[in-house]
Each structure stands twice: as structure tokens, then as C-alpha cells.
Design an enzyme around this catalytic site. Structure first.
Site, PDB file in Angstrom:
ATOM      1  N   LEU A  66    -120.575 -75.754 -20.386  1.00  0.00           N
ATOM      2  CA  LEU A  66    -119.742 -75.084 -19.377  1.00  0.00           C
ATOM      3  C   LEU A  66    -118.262 -75.430 -19.474  1.00  0.00           C
ATOM      4  O   LEU A  66    -117.423 -74.669 -18.992  1.00  0.00           O
ATOM      5  CB  LEU A  66    -120.200 -75.381 -17.933  1.00  0.00           C
ATOM      6  CG  LEU A  66    -121.642 -75.080 -17.561  1.00  0.00           C
ATOM      7  CD1 LEU A  66    -121.850 -75.324 -16.064  1.00  0.00           C
ATOM      8  CD2 LEU A  66    -122.027 -73.662 -17.911  1.00  0.00           C
ATOM      9  N   ILE A  73    -114.208 -74.569 -12.490  1.00  0.00           N
ATOM     10  CA  ILE A  73    -113.673 -75.933 -12.386  1.00  0.00           C
ATOM     11  C   ILE A  73    -112.277 -76.036 -12.988  1.00  0.00           C
ATOM     12  O   ILE A  73    -111.528 -76.945 -12.654  1.00  0.00           O
ATOM     13  CB  ILE A  73    -114.614 -76.964 -13.037  1.00  0.00           C
ATOM     14  CG1 ILE A  73    -114.211 -78.388 -12.632  1.00  0.00           C
ATOM     15  CG2 ILE A  73    -114.625 -76.821 -14.559  1.00  0.00           C
ATOM     16  CD1 ILE A  73    -115.187 -79.449 -13.047  1.00  0.00           C
ATOM     17  N   ALA A  74    -111.912 -75.110 -13.863  1.00  0.00           N
ATOM     18  CA  ALA A  74    -110.556 -75.113 -14.423  1.00  0.00           C
ATOM     19  C   ALA A  74    -110.166 -73.689 -14.834  1.00  0.00           C
ATOM     20  O   ALA A  74    -109.348 -73.507 -15.727  1.00  0.00           O
ATOM     21  CB  ALA A  74    -110.473 -76.054 -15.622  1.00  0.00           C
ATOM     22  N   GLY A  75    -110.810 -72.722 -14.174  1.00  0.00           N
ATOM     23  CA  GLY A  75    -110.538 -71.320 -14.492  1.00  0.00           C
ATOM     24  C   GLY A  75    -111.763 -70.547 -14.915  1.00  0.00           C
ATOM     25  O   GLY A  75    -111.665 -69.417 -15.391  1.00  0.00           O
ATOM     26  N   SER A  76    -112.955 -71.114 -14.725  1.00  0.00           N
ATOM     27  CA  SER A  76    -114.178 -70.532 -15.287  1.00  0.00           C
ATOM     28  C   SER A  76    -114.619 -69.225 -14.646  1.00  0.00           C
ATOM     29  O   SER A  76    -115.455 -68.518 -15.205  1.00  0.00           O
ATOM     30  CB  SER A  76    -115.327 -71.542 -15.197  1.00  0.00           C
ATOM     31  OG  SER A  76    -115.078 -72.617 -16.061  1.00  0.00           O
ATOM     32  N   LYS A 127    -124.866 -66.524 -12.990  1.00  0.00           N
ATOM     33  CA  LYS A 127    -124.510 -67.405 -14.099  1.00  0.00           C
ATOM     34  C   LYS A 127    -125.659 -68.375 -14.361  1.00  0.00           C
ATOM     35  O   LYS A 127    -126.377 -68.782 -13.441  1.00  0.00           O
ATOM     36  CB  LYS A 127    -123.234 -68.165 -13.724  1.00  0.00           C
ATOM     37  CG  LYS A 127    -122.635 -69.036 -14.811  1.00  0.00           C
ATOM     38  CD  LYS A 127    -121.339 -69.646 -14.306  1.00  0.00           C
ATOM     39  CE  LYS A 127    -120.685 -70.543 -15.343  1.00  0.00           C
ATOM     40  NZ  LYS A 127    -119.393 -71.090 -14.841  1.00  0.00           N
ATOM     41  N   SER A 135    -116.100 -70.324 -18.142  1.00  0.00           N
ATOM     42  CA  SER A 135    -117.485 -70.404 -18.578  1.00  0.00           C
ATOM     43  C   SER A 135    -118.394 -69.329 -17.986  1.00  0.00           C
ATOM     44  O   SER A 135    -119.554 -69.229 -18.362  1.00  0.00           O
ATOM     45  CB  SER A 135    -118.058 -71.782 -18.236  1.00  0.00           C
ATOM     46  OG  SER A 135    -118.005 -72.031 -16.844  1.00  0.00           O
TER      47      SER A 135
END
Length: 585
Positions: free
Chosen positions: A195, A242-245, A146, A221
Site C-alpha cells: 500500500l 495516508i500520503a495521497g492514496s 479497496k 494506493s
């Protein structure tokens, strides 16, 4: 007196007017020049990316001249475990494998726009591997990264033009460990600007498409990674969450991904747009076509070399005995979280997986996450924007904003008083959205922030107590899928509830594709209204429309530091659902 001063000022008014006009013109001119400079840098970056891809093409041709004739398709079809074995035993050479993945990655990125940079140092690394006697666990395996993973001599842009042409001076720890294990990082992949989005678009490199449907986003992301892997251009990738990336793109593209406990893998040298935020944990994790590949990657990274390079990482090697265990599991499950109602294909995915697990001898126990709306809105969303989102907003200063982020950024930029006012006005019609807007104000003092941390810790203890009371090993729950239409992620912020919960708790969680959307699912979607019947519920339906044939995933969760158990559960789900997943998996 006043009349006299006005008389004195009268002759100067034209001059003042001229000065004001010149100042305004100057500001407009400076703004125009600034935008022109930004656009020029964006164009230079695109040209540099194209030159890098051409360099990769030449390298693939050169490798082809040095290796005998072979079947690239036979190499590309190998699971990571088989590929690694053949590289170890010498029946395949690193040159053959790297050339195959270079050529395929170029083909895939021409279609999906997922590769942003070629790491030409891989050619030097390839020569160095040949001179080494020791063969690491990932010897000769091409790996994609990434964008935000620091790789010496290359940018970590985060999709922001201000970070262009700023090559980093050192590899991040994870890249150093990959190289020590014989892996060959060869490309970097696309991300959404900043992101903090589950779309995958920025003004430098553009929109990454979903390999299953070009009308859909690849997710974010880590969307470039997922698209490249699902398209066959990489056998193993690394991303962040961080929240589903990691999990959004995995679910959208029909591959497997794992978000470990936050500090199970080193985060040193990996960039973020909201550094310093502590409530919601960020994690580094692998992405691949199957669960065994994720396990092999974790095993390779969880080694003494990483523990030495980053002593803050707990020195816990990969526990093979846990991953290989076949004893029955006690599995908690829920079909919805009471916050965002799953669409028909998501609900069916959980039901079918539950029945398969029960038939295989596992015990399934209903489980309800406590106070989900409180956890998502008052803890996670408020924690992510504790500073009134000012750190995130400052990331965009001096930059143009990608259209997919315009509405989100405008919302975050509002002053606290305006967020409060709009929240009050929205409450009678859209209470869930109103509360979300209120929580975006963050906290107003250090004391309030510390109290917020206490509340997050207490919620985690409450969640674990409920888990322990039911004597659960793992939990099965939905994950948002199928893939959204391009442009919709920014309109349905509430769907992060299924993912951000486990960043808040800092539990390991992974996604596994288990089925595909059927015609019946699509028909039933027309009657889907959701719990609140607000704009989020309506946009959710529009976002997933036209999904027949697209993958649908479930989420597998374990307690902190139990990545091996989480992977073992994911492997069982993968094995049991293999017949129903469709040929493309």
C-alpha cells in the site's frame, strides 16, 4: 603451541570445508524452495481470482434471466444520485443495476486489471434486500472496495502473498454500515504491494493500467478503485489515504475523491502496512465520478449505526446545510509550494480555476504554507519512518518484491549509519534528496519520538494561525497530475509534498479534475527544470511526458471536521470548470 594445534586441525580441514559447503548449499536450497513455494502460492491466487471472475460472469447471466430486457448503458450513465432515486422509487431494480455493473466491471478489468476478487455474498444480500421494507440511502447501489477493507470470508492481501488464503472473520465497520444503508459491495480492487506507493502493482495480480492511457499508472494506493470507477465499472468506491492514496489515483484517472479528517469515518477493520504510526494520519474516504456522489456516500456513512459500532468516531452527522450553502467563499490559494515546482498543466489548472472562482464572486487570497520543506521532510517523512522504517521492511519478509518497489525498499532497508553517510555524500549535489534520506533514519529514542509529536502539533497550530489570520474558509492548491508513466512513481518520491502535508495536518482534502493537458502544456514541459534541478525534478518531467488529453486536477482543502465545507468547495470548482474539463469527464 600454535604449530601443534594447526597440525591437529589439519586432518579436520576437509571435513570443515565439506560442512561449510553443505551448509551453504542447504541455505541456497532452502531459499530456492522458499521462492518456489511463493511462486506456487501466487499462481494459485491468480487461478482463484480467475475463478472468482468467472463466478461473477455466471451470476450476471443468471440475473439476466430473472430480469426483463433493459438498457445497461442507460443505467451505467446515471449519476449516483439519480441511480439511488430510481432504486428507491422502484423504477429500477437492484438486480438490473447489479447485473449492469457486474458486466461492466468484468469488461473493464479485462482491459485494465483492476478487480481482484468477486464478493459472491452480494447475491445473498440481493435476496435479503428484496425482503426488507426499509430502504437505506444507498439501497441497491453496487459498491467497490479497496483490497484492504475487511470483508468476511475474503482476504485483505495488501498485495502480499503472505496474506493470501487468510480470510477475515468479520466485515469492517464501514462495510457493515454500507450494507445497513442498502449498498451492495460486489468486488474488491487492486493495490500496490504493501500500500505504501502511489503506483498500483503487485506480484499477485499485476499492474493496474490507467483507463485514459495504458502507458500510465492508475495511481495508488487506491488505484484499482480509481481505474474501475473511471472505466465505468463502479459508481461508488471506498479507499484509504495516508500520503495521497485516494487523491493520486483520483487525479491520475480523472475522477473525484475525498480524504476526510482521519477519524471522521471508522477505520476499524481496515488494514495497513505501518500500523501504529501516529504522525501522519490515515483516512477512509469515497471515490466517484462527481462530487455529489461523494457527498451522498458521506451522508450515508455518517449515521448512528457507525457511531454505535465504533464509539471512537465523533458522532457528527452530515451537515446538509453546509454542503448546500451558496454564499461567497474566502479562498486561499497557492500555485506552488516551493518544494516541487508544478509542471505547466498543473500551474495552468490553478490559474484558470482561480479566475473562474473570482468571476463567480468568491474572494481569492494568496496563501503560503509555512516551512513546507520542514513539514514534508522533518515532520512527515521522519514520522512515517520513525522506527527507521523497520515495520514497513518487515512486511516484506518471506515475500518476493514487486519491481516497482525494489528501489524504495532497498533505501528503507539501509542501516541508520549508511543513510547518514550517503546523506552527507549527496548533500553538495542533491541537498533535498540528501535531507530526505537523512530523515528516513527516523528517531532514536522514545523521548525523541515524543518531541517529534510535539513539533508536529506545533506546526499544525502555526498553519492554522496563518489560515485564521487571513480569515480563510478553504484553500485551493495544485495536485500532482497528469498521470505518471508506469514505473516512475518509485523514482519521484518528493511529489508527495502536495498530498502528505494534509495528512500531517489531518485536514480534509479532495481532488477534482478541472482540465486536460494541452499541446502547449506539453511543449512548455520541455523547458521545465524545477526548483532544485536534481534527479527528482528531472524524473518528474519524464514521468508526465506524453500526457496530452489526460486529466489535470486541483486540490481543495478545509479545516479539520469540515468535510461538508470541503465538498461544497469541490462542488463549486466542479460546476465552474465543467466546460473546460473535456468530454471524458
Amino acid at each position: 603451541m600454535l604449530a601443534e594445534r594447526l597440525d591437529q586441525l589439519q586432518p579436520r580441514l576437509p571435513l570443515l570445508g565439506a560442512l561449510i559447503g553443505v551448509g551453504a548449499a542447504g541455505l541456497l536450497s532452502a531459499r530456492w524452495l522458499g521462492r518456489r513455494r511463493v511462486r506456487r502460492r501466487l499462481q494459485e491466487a491468480r487461478e482463484r481470482r480467475e475463478a472468482a471472475l468467472q463466478s461473477m460472469q455466471r451470476a450476471a447471466v443468471h440475473l439476466g434471466q430473472r430480469t426483463p430486457a433493459f438498457s445497461a448503458e442507460s443505467i451505467l450513465s446515471l449519476p449516483l444520485q439519480d441511480l439511488a432515486e430510481k432504486l428507491q422509487e422502484g423504477s429500477l431494480s437492484p438486480e438490473e443495476v447489479l447485473r449492469s455493473y457486474m458486466e461492466k466491471a468484468l469488461e473493464v478489468t479485462r482491459e485494465l486489471n483492476c478487480v481482484t476478487d468477486y464478493l459472491q455474498e452480494c447475491e445473498v444480500q440481493l435476496r435479503q434486500l428484496q425482503a426488507q421494507d426499509r430502504k437505506g440511502l444507498l439501497y441497491g447501489v453496487p459498491v467497490s472496495l479497496k483490497d484492504n477493507f475487511n470483508y468476511k470470508g475474503h482476504d485483505s492481501t495488501l498485495g502480499l502473498q503472505k496474506r493470501l488464503f487468510s480470510p477475515v472473520s468479520e466485515d469492517c465497520v464501514v462495510v457493515q454500515v454500507l450494507k445497513a444503508q442498502g449498498a451492495i459491495p460486489f468486488v474488491k480492487t487492486n493495490v500496490p504491494q504493501s500500500l505504501l506507493s502511489y503506483d498500483c502493482s503487485n506480484l499477485i495480480f499485476g499492474q493496474t493500467l490507467n483507463p485514459r492511457s495504458h502507458e500510465k499508472t492508475s495511481g495508488g494506493s487506491s488505484g484499482g478503485e480509481a481505474a474501475l470507477i473511471a472505466g465505468g465499472g463502479s459508481v461508488l468506491g471506498l479507499g484509504t489515504d495516508i500520503a495521497g492514496s485516494l487523491r493520486f489515483p483520483g487525479a491520475f484517472c480523472g475522477i473525484c475523491s475525498l480524504k476526510p479528517t482521519g477519524n471522521r469515518l471508522s477505520r476499524r477493520g481496515i488494514q495497513s502496512s505501518i500500523m501504529g504510526q501516529k504522525t501522519v494520519s490515515v483516512a477512509v474516504g469515497p471515490m466517484a465520478r462527481d462530487v455529489d456522489s461523494l457527498a451522498l456516500c458521506m451522508k450515508a456513512l455518517l449515521c448512528d449505526h457507525m457511531f454505535c459500532l465504533d464509539p471512537t468516531v465523533p458522532p457528527i452527522p452530515f451537515r446538509d446545510e453546509v454542503y448546500a450553502n451558496t454564499s461567497p467563499l474566502r479562498i486561499g490559494y497557492y500555485e506552488n509550494d516551493g518544494f516541487m515546482m508544478p509542471v505547466p498543466s498543473m500551474r495552468r489548472a490553478i490559474e484558470e480555476t482561480k479566475h473562474l472562482l473570482e468571476a463567480a464572486g468568491h474572494t481569492l487570497v494568496p496563501f503560503t504554507p509555512p516551512r513546507l520543506d520542514y513539514a514534508v521532510l522533518e515532520l512527515a517523512i521522519r514520522g512515517l519512518s520513525a522506527d527507521n522504517a523497520s515495520t514497513f521492511v518487515n512486511v516484506f519478509k518471506g515475500d518476493l518484491v514487486d519491481p516497482t518497489l525494489q528501489s524504495q525498499l532497498q533505501l528503507f532497508k539501509m542501516p541508520r549509519w549508511l543513510k547518514s553517510l550517503l546523506s552527507t555524500l549527496l548533500w553538495p549535489l542533491y541537498p533535498r534528496m540528501a535531507k530526505s534520506l537523512k530523515m528516513l533514519r527516523g528517531v532514536s529514542s522514545v523521548q525523541e519520538l515524543w518531541q517529534h509529536h510535539v513539533e508536529a502539533m506545533e506546526y499544525c497550530q502555526e498553519f492554522i494561525a496563518n489560515w485564521k489570520e487571513l480569515e480563510l474558509d478553504v484553500v485551493l492548491c495544485p495536485f500532482i497530475s497528469p498521470a505518471f508513466k508506469i514505473g516512475y512513481p518509485g523514482k519521484v518520491f518528493g511529489v508527495v509534498c502536495y498530498s502528505v502535508l494534509y495528512n500531517l495536518l489531518d485536514f480534509p482534502a479532495g481532488v477534482v479534475p478541472v482540465t486536460t493537458v494541452t499541446e502547449k502544456d506539453e511543449r512548455e514541459l520541455k523547458n521545465h527544470q524545477g526548483f532544485y534541478k536534481d534527479l527528482w525534478d528531472k524524473q518528474f518531467v519524464k514521468a508526465v511526458e506524453g500526457g496530452v488529453g489526460l486529466p489535470v486536477a486541483v486540490q481543495c482543502v478545509a479545516l479539520p471536521w469540515q468535510e461538508e465545507l470541503c465538498l461544497r468547495f469541490m462542488k463549486e470548482v466542479e460546476r465552474l470548470t465543467q466546460r473546460t474539463r473535456g468530454k471524458e469527464f
